[in-house]
Design a protein around this motif. Structure first.
Motif, PDB file in Angstrom:
ATOM      1  N   MET A   1       0.600  -0.954  -0.286  1.00  0.00           N
ATOM      2  CA  MET A   1       0.042   0.080  -0.583  1.00  0.00           C
ATOM      3  C   MET A   1       1.251   0.877   0.389  1.00  0.00           C
ATOM      4  N   ARG A   2       0.621   2.414  -1.350  1.00  0.00           N
ATOM      5  CA  ARG A   2       1.622   3.498  -1.102  1.00  0.00           C
ATOM      6  C   ARG A   2       0.900   4.432  -0.842  1.00  0.00           C
ATOM      7  N   LEU A   3       1.358   5.963  -0.120  1.00  0.00           N
ATOM      8  CA  LEU A   3       0.381   7.218   0.623  1.00  0.00           C
ATOM      9  C   LEU A   3       0.583   7.549  -0.634  1.00  0.00           C
ATOM     10  N   HIS A   4       0.404   8.766  -1.832  1.00  0.00           N
ATOM     11  CA  HIS A   4       1.251   9.638  -2.298  1.00  0.00           C
ATOM     12  C   HIS A   4       0.365  11.236  -1.098  1.00  0.00           C
ATOM     13  N   ARG A   5       1.091  11.816  -1.155  1.00  0.00           N
ATOM     14  CA  ARG A   5       0.165  13.284  -0.680  1.00  0.00           C
ATOM     15  C   ARG A   5       0.643  14.301  -1.463  1.00  0.00           C
ATOM     16  N   SER A   6      -0.819  15.117  -2.073  1.00  0.00           N
ATOM     17  CA  SER A   6      -0.414  16.438  -2.603  1.00  0.00           C
ATOM     18  C   SER A   6       0.521  17.356  -2.160  1.00  0.00           C
ATOM     19  N   GLU A   7       0.890  17.995  -3.472  1.00  0.00           N
ATOM     20  CA  GLU A   7       1.664  18.872  -3.643  1.00  0.00           C
ATOM     21  C   GLU A   7       1.099  19.994  -1.975  1.00  0.00           C
ATOM     22  N   ARG A   8       0.007  20.721  -1.862  1.00  0.00           N
ATOM     23  CA  ARG A   8      -0.464  21.189  -1.363  1.00  0.00           C
ATOM     24  C   ARG A   8       0.086  20.625   0.569  1.00  0.00           C
ATOM     25  N   LEU A   9      -0.708  19.461   0.374  1.00  0.00           N
ATOM     26  CA  LEU A   9      -0.248  18.827   1.450  1.00  0.00           C
ATOM     27  C   LEU A   9       1.123  18.875   1.996  1.00  0.00           C
ATOM     28  N   GLN A  10       1.634  18.203   1.250  1.00  0.00           N
ATOM     29  CA  GLN A  10       3.216  18.330   1.409  1.00  0.00           C
ATOM     30  C   GLN A  10       3.950  19.534   2.108  1.00  0.00           C
ATOM     31  N   SER A  11       3.166  20.426   1.468  1.00  0.00           N
ATOM     32  CA  SER A  11       4.284  22.011   1.446  1.00  0.00           C
ATOM     33  C   SER A  11       3.253  22.253   2.845  1.00  0.00           C
ATOM     34  N   GLN A  12       2.506  21.468   3.063  1.00  0.00           N
ATOM     35  CA  GLN A  12       1.974  21.638   4.722  1.00  0.00           C
ATOM     36  C   GLN A  12       2.479  20.809   6.068  1.00  0.00           C
ATOM     37  N   TRP A  13       2.945  20.174   5.067  1.00  0.00           N
ATOM     38  CA  TRP A  13       3.559  19.122   6.270  1.00  0.00           C
ATOM     39  C   TRP A  13       3.440  18.844   7.830  1.00  0.00           C
ATOM     40  N   TYR A  14       4.871  19.552   7.798  1.00  0.00           N
ATOM     41  CA  TYR A  14       5.662  20.319   8.846  1.00  0.00           C
ATOM     42  C   TYR A  14       5.473  21.220   9.501  1.00  0.00           C
ATOM     43  N   SER A  15       4.118  21.690   9.106  1.00  0.00           N
ATOM     44  CA  SER A  15       3.530  22.682   9.695  1.00  0.00           C
ATOM     45  C   SER A  15       1.824  22.344  10.635  1.00  0.00           C
ATOM     46  N   LEU A  16       1.332  21.212  10.428  1.00  0.00           N
ATOM     47  CA  LEU A  16       0.220  20.633  10.760  1.00  0.00           C
ATOM     48  C   LEU A  16       0.226  19.919  12.036  1.00  0.00           C
ATOM     49  N   PRO A  17      -0.855  20.572  12.710  1.00  0.00           N
ATOM     50  CA  PRO A  17      -1.216  20.060  13.845  1.00  0.00           C
ATOM     51  C   PRO A  17      -0.928  18.347  13.950  1.00  0.00           C
ATOM     52  N   PRO A  18      -0.128  17.627  14.485  1.00  0.00           N
ATOM     53  CA  PRO A  18       0.307  15.957  15.048  1.00  0.00           C
ATOM     54  C   PRO A  18      -0.945  15.784  14.641  1.00  0.00           C
ATOM     55  N   VAL A  19      -2.229  15.967  15.456  1.00  0.00           N
ATOM     56  CA  VAL A  19      -3.351  14.787  14.722  1.00  0.00           C
ATOM     57  C   VAL A  19      -4.094  14.853  13.518  1.00  0.00           C
ATOM     58  N   ILE A  20      -3.589  15.686  12.560  1.00  0.00           N
ATOM     59  CA  ILE A  20      -4.211  15.732  11.603  1.00  0.00           C
ATOM     60  C   ILE A  20      -2.606  14.340  10.196  1.00  0.00           C
ATOM     61  N   ARG A  21      -1.418  14.884  10.729  1.00  0.00           N
ATOM     62  CA  ARG A  21      -0.547  14.560  10.295  1.00  0.00           C
ATOM     63  C   ARG A  21      -0.885  12.788  11.021  1.00  0.00           C
ATOM     64  N   ALA A  22      -0.860  12.469  12.282  1.00  0.00           N
ATOM     65  CA  ALA A  22      -1.598  10.997  12.568  1.00  0.00           C
ATOM     66  C   ALA A  22      -2.437  10.068  11.355  1.00  0.00           C
ATOM     67  N   TYR A  23      -3.212  11.094  11.724  1.00  0.00           N
ATOM     68  CA  TYR A  23      -5.069  10.340  10.811  1.00  0.00           C
ATOM     69  C   TYR A  23      -4.609   9.963   9.492  1.00  0.00           C
ATOM     70  N   ILE A  24      -3.213  11.303   8.516  1.00  0.00           N
ATOM     71  CA  ILE A  24      -3.213  10.376   6.871  1.00  0.00           C
ATOM     72  C   ILE A  24      -2.535   9.302   7.263  1.00  0.00           C
ATOM     73  N   GLU A  25      -1.592   9.432   8.045  1.00  0.00           N
ATOM     74  CA  GLU A  25      -0.841   7.577   8.204  1.00  0.00           C
ATOM     75  C   GLU A  25      -1.151   6.998   8.655  1.00  0.00           C
ATOM     76  N   ASN A  26      -2.466   7.044   9.377  1.00  0.00           N
ATOM     77  CA  ASN A  26      -3.907   5.588   9.947  1.00  0.00           C
ATOM     78  C   ASN A  26      -4.405   5.685   8.623  1.00  0.00           C
TER      79      ASN A  26
END
Length: 74
Positions: A1-26
């Motif tokens: 299984m692969r997960l691809h982040r859009s350019e928009r998501l990737q550009s904001q990734w490290y500034s997003l709250p941990p709960v959002i990053r965890a949701y996406i990774e899950n």
């Protein structure tokens, strides 16, 4: 299984709250969680509102491999 982040998501990734990053990774473990909004006009597209942002993703399984395409919106 692969997960691809859009350019928009990737550009904001490290500034997003941990709960959002965890949701996406899950999504790698559960790309079709119960209770999320499924878009009728776009089979495979789902949306969920998490910590003030919309997480939008599509699940594709055309090639025999599950690919999750994820973006984010306010």
């Amino acid at each position: 299984m692969r997960l691809h982040r859009s350019e928009r998501l990737q550009s904001q990734w490290y500034s997003l709250p941990p709960v959002i990053r965890a949701y996406i990774e899950n999504l790698k473990n559960n790309p079709r969680p119960q209770g999320v909004l499924e878009i009728i006009d776009h089979p495979g597209r789902r949306e969920e509102f998490v910590s003030g942002r919309w997480i939008i993703w599509e699940v594709e399984e055309k090639t025999g491999e599950t690919v999750i395409l994820v973006t984010i919106s306010e």
